[in-house]
Design an enzyme around this catalytic site. Structure first.
Site, PDB file in Angstrom:
ATOM      1  N   LYS A   1       3.597 -15.070   3.421  1.00  0.00           N
ATOM      2  CA  LYS A   1       3.718 -15.880   2.204  1.00  0.00           C
ATOM      3  C   LYS A   1       5.203 -15.942   1.862  1.00  0.00           C
ATOM      4  O   LYS A   1       5.604 -15.684   0.728  1.00  0.00           O
ATOM      5  CB  LYS A   1       2.873 -15.174   1.117  1.00  0.00           C
ATOM      6  CG  LYS A   1       2.630 -15.928  -0.159  1.00  0.00           C
ATOM      7  CD  LYS A   1       1.808 -17.183  -0.029  1.00  0.00           C
ATOM      8  CE  LYS A   1       1.988 -18.007  -1.304  1.00  0.00           C
ATOM      9  NZ  LYS A   1       1.632 -19.403  -1.161  1.00  0.00           N
TER      10      LYS A   1
ATOM     11  N   TYR B   1       0.790  -1.232   0.000  1.00  0.00           N
ATOM     12  CA  TYR B   1       0.000   0.000   0.000  1.00  0.00           C
ATOM     13  C   TYR B   1       0.825   1.287   0.000  1.00  0.00           C
ATOM     14  O   TYR B   1       0.273   2.358   0.159  1.00  0.00           O
ATOM     15  CB  TYR B   1      -0.931   0.005   1.220  1.00  0.00           C
ATOM     16  CG  TYR B   1      -2.206  -0.796   0.990  1.00  0.00           C
ATOM     17  CD1 TYR B   1      -2.164  -2.185   0.898  1.00  0.00           C
ATOM     18  CD2 TYR B   1      -3.437  -0.172   0.872  1.00  0.00           C
ATOM     19  CE1 TYR B   1      -3.319  -2.919   0.694  1.00  0.00           C
ATOM     20  CE2 TYR B   1      -4.601  -0.899   0.664  1.00  0.00           C
ATOM     21  CZ  TYR B   1      -4.539  -2.269   0.576  1.00  0.00           C
ATOM     22  OH  TYR B   1      -5.688  -2.985   0.371  1.00  0.00           O
TER      23      TYR B   1
ATOM     24  N   ASP C   1      -6.301  -7.006   4.286  1.00  0.00           N
ATOM     25  CA  ASP C   1      -7.477  -6.492   3.563  1.00  0.00           C
ATOM     26  C   ASP C   1      -8.330  -7.660   3.067  1.00  0.00           C
ATOM     27  O   ASP C   1      -9.554  -7.677   3.249  1.00  0.00           O
ATOM     28  CB  ASP C   1      -7.006  -5.635   2.387  1.00  0.00           C
ATOM     29  CG  ASP C   1      -8.180  -5.040   1.615  1.00  0.00           C
ATOM     30  OD1 ASP C   1      -9.122  -4.543   2.263  1.00  0.00           O
ATOM     31  OD2 ASP C   1      -8.161  -5.088   0.373  1.00  0.00           O
TER      32      ASP C   1
ATOM     33  N   ASP D   1     -12.406  -9.229   4.527  1.00  0.00           N
ATOM     34  CA  ASP D   1     -13.689  -9.466   3.857  1.00  0.00           C
ATOM     35  C   ASP D   1     -14.104 -10.932   3.993  1.00  0.00           C
ATOM     36  O   ASP D   1     -15.295 -11.236   4.141  1.00  0.00           O
ATOM     37  CB  ASP D   1     -13.634  -9.062   2.370  1.00  0.00           C
ATOM     38  CG  ASP D   1     -13.815  -7.545   2.170  1.00  0.00           C
ATOM     39  OD1 ASP D   1     -13.385  -6.779   3.050  1.00  0.00           O
ATOM     40  OD2 ASP D   1     -14.379  -7.128   1.150  1.00  0.00           O
TER      41      ASP D   1
ATOM     42  N   ASP E   1      -2.436 -18.511   2.377  1.00  0.00           N
ATOM     43  CA  ASP E   1      -3.404 -19.295   1.594  1.00  0.00           C
ATOM     44  C   ASP E   1      -4.026 -20.390   2.473  1.00  0.00           C
ATOM     45  O   ASP E   1      -5.249 -20.585   2.489  1.00  0.00           O
ATOM     46  CB  ASP E   1      -2.778 -19.875   0.305  1.00  0.00           C
ATOM     47  CG  ASP E   1      -1.403 -20.487   0.503  1.00  0.00           C
ATOM     48  OD1 ASP E   1      -0.845 -20.389   1.616  1.00  0.00           O
ATOM     49  OD2 ASP E   1      -0.866 -21.074  -0.460  1.00  0.00           O
TER      50      ASP E   1
HETATM   51  C1  IPM Z   1     -10.464  -1.281   3.412  1.00  0.00           C
HETATM   52  C2  IPM Z   1     -10.590  -0.807   1.986  1.00  0.00           C
HETATM   53  C3  IPM Z   1      -9.397   0.058   1.612  1.00  0.00           C
HETATM   54  C4  IPM Z   1      -8.136  -0.815   1.716  1.00  0.00           C
HETATM   55  C5  IPM Z   1      -9.470   0.712   0.208  1.00  0.00           C
HETATM   56  C6  IPM Z   1     -10.721   1.509   0.052  1.00  0.00           C
HETATM   57  C7  IPM Z   1      -8.279   1.548  -0.091  1.00  0.00           C
HETATM   58  O1  IPM Z   1     -10.747  -1.894   1.119  1.00  0.00           O
HETATM   59  O2  IPM Z   1     -10.339  -0.442   4.312  1.00  0.00           O
HETATM   60  O3  IPM Z   1     -10.504  -2.493   3.637  1.00  0.00           O
HETATM   61  O4  IPM Z   1      -7.801  -1.535   0.768  1.00  0.00           O
HETATM   62  O5  IPM Z   1      -7.504  -0.762   2.764  1.00  0.00           O
HETATM   63 MN    MN Z   2     -11.006  -3.805   2.137  1.00  0.00          MN
END
Ligand code: IPM
Ligand code: MN
Ligand code: NAD
Length: 356
Positions: free
Chosen positions: A184, A134, A241, A245, A217
């Site tokens: 990784k 990032y 990140d 999710d 993984d």
């Molecule tokens: C998160 C989001 C951000 C990230 C994006 C919007 C830059 O996906 O906070 O998880 O990748 O960190």
């Molecule tokens: Mn995210």
């Protein structure tokens, strides 16, 4: 008085933040010493003014006791330039190196995993938040031609890796949880190697913590197969990140996933739901505000209002139990209706606390 900077942002960010601001109004009327200022930084302001933040904008945000952000992202800004400047800019310039993302199943029926219950899905992701893929290191060459070349480098520093690992060791130690570090280094030898060596070195300093390593993984595999084996997971920025999710899905989806971006030394914090601006449902009034409320709960605790934070979390659980939920959770309530139910439950919680 604690002062909060609020950036509703774009899409459903605006819709869920409106509910949180109503709650802050209610808590402040109840006597909680809170003040806030709303900043309209968004795709709209970016397109209008040609920049994401005004001169000195980040410095101004830094002077607040906490920042709350709804979500950023708009199809009119396809490269997300404004979102990166604000979100990644804040994480980096306020040095918010810990991204804390609790994954907690609040009601058995919300997990897509069969025969898993609330006690099985309860872990915390500690995502490194200032380095890795990032940092924006890279570039492009011969853009738009068939010979286009693109480079995007991940950067890790010993200092950056060590401080977030130490945070995770301390968190696991304090909460009596097991720690997993995921990298990784079998494929990504330089950055992964630094993570792995640092982890192995630090392990000896925290003998009370049961710590192990997994390749990321395999971690994804094991998280779905048996989430109950996880307590604290620490990993780099991009892996964190992705895992957030995945974790959100295990606990009912992005509509329920909160996060805190923290610097434990300078005591700065930015709080935001894990989800984005959800263009597919934006403007329909059906976004789930629970992730935003839970993020606000983390913010209240961070600001020293632990009781209010706990009441808010309990109120979200009550709302889930009552089944007043938005379509992402199989219900038909609107964002505003869920907001109202949660705020009423918070108010009732106050009454109970006073009686005690
Ligand atoms: C998160 C989001 C951000 C990230 C994006 C919007 C830059 O996906 O906070 O998880 O990748 O960190
Ligand atoms: Mn995210
Ligand atoms: P997203 O998180 O916005 O949405 C993913 C899916 O989850 C969509 O189907 C959406 O409808 C659903 N969803 C998310 N939050 C929900 C909620 N509160 N209630 C109900 N459903 C919800 O991810 P995306 O679609 O990949 O990204 C949309 C935009 O948001 C992009 O511009 C992206 O860059 C941005 N983004 C911003 C942030 C942030 O501001 N922190 C985080 C992630 C993505």
């Amino acid at each position: 008085m604690k002062r909060i900077a609020i950036i509703p942002g774009d899409g459903i960010g605006l819709e869920v933040t409106r509910e949180v601001v109503e709650l802050l109004g209610q808590l402040s009327a109840e006597g909680l010493p809170l003040a806030w200022k709303i900043f309209g930084y968004s795709a709209d302001s970016y397109l209008r003014e040609g920049r994401a933040l005004p001169e000195g904008g980040m410095e101004e945000l830094a002077r607040f006791d906490a920042i709350f952000l709804g979500a950023l992202g708009d199809p009119r800004v396809p490269d997300m330039a404004h979102g990166r400047e604000i979100i990644l800019g804040a994480r980096r310039s306020l040095d918010l190196y810990v991204n804390l993302r609790p994954v907690q199943l609040l009601h058995d029926r919300l997990t897509p995993l069969k025969s898993r219950r609330c006690e099985d899905v309860d872990f915390t992701i500690v995502r490194e938040n200032t380095e890795g893929a990032y940092v924006g290191a890279g570039g492009r060459f011969r853009e738009g031609t068939l010979d286009e070349v693109a480079v995007q480098e991940a950067l890790a520093t010993r200092r950056g890796v060590e401080r977030v690992l130490r945070y995770a060791f301390r968190l696991a130690g304090a909460s009596g949880e097991k720690l997993v570090m995921a990298d990784k280094h079998n494929a990504l030898e330089f950055v992964g190697g630094l993570w792995y060596r640092t982890f192995r070195e630090l392990e000896g300093e925290y003998p009370q913590v049961e710590a192990r390593h997994l390749f990321v993984d395999a971690l994804c595999h094991d998280l779905v197969r048996d989430p109950s084996r996880f307590g604290v997971i620490v990993t780099s920025n991009l892996f964190g990140d992705l895992i957030s999710d995945l974790g959100a899905a295990l606990a009912g989806g992005l509509g329920l996933a909160p996060s805190a971006n923290l610097n434990p030394e300078t005591k700065r914090g930015l709080f935001e739901p894990v989800h984005g601006s959800a263009q597919d449902i934006a403007g329909k009034g059906i976004a789930n505000p629970m992730a935003a409320f839970l993020s606000a709960g983390m913010m209240l605790e961070f600001l020293g209002f632990g009781e209010a934070g706990r009441r808010l979390r309990a109120a979200v659980t009550t709302c889930l139990e009552e089944g007043s939920v938005t379509p992402d959770l199989g219900g038909s309530s609107t964002t505003a209706e869920v907001g109202r139910v949660i705020r009423n439950a918070v108010a009732l919680g106050a009454a109970v606390v006073e009686e005690r």
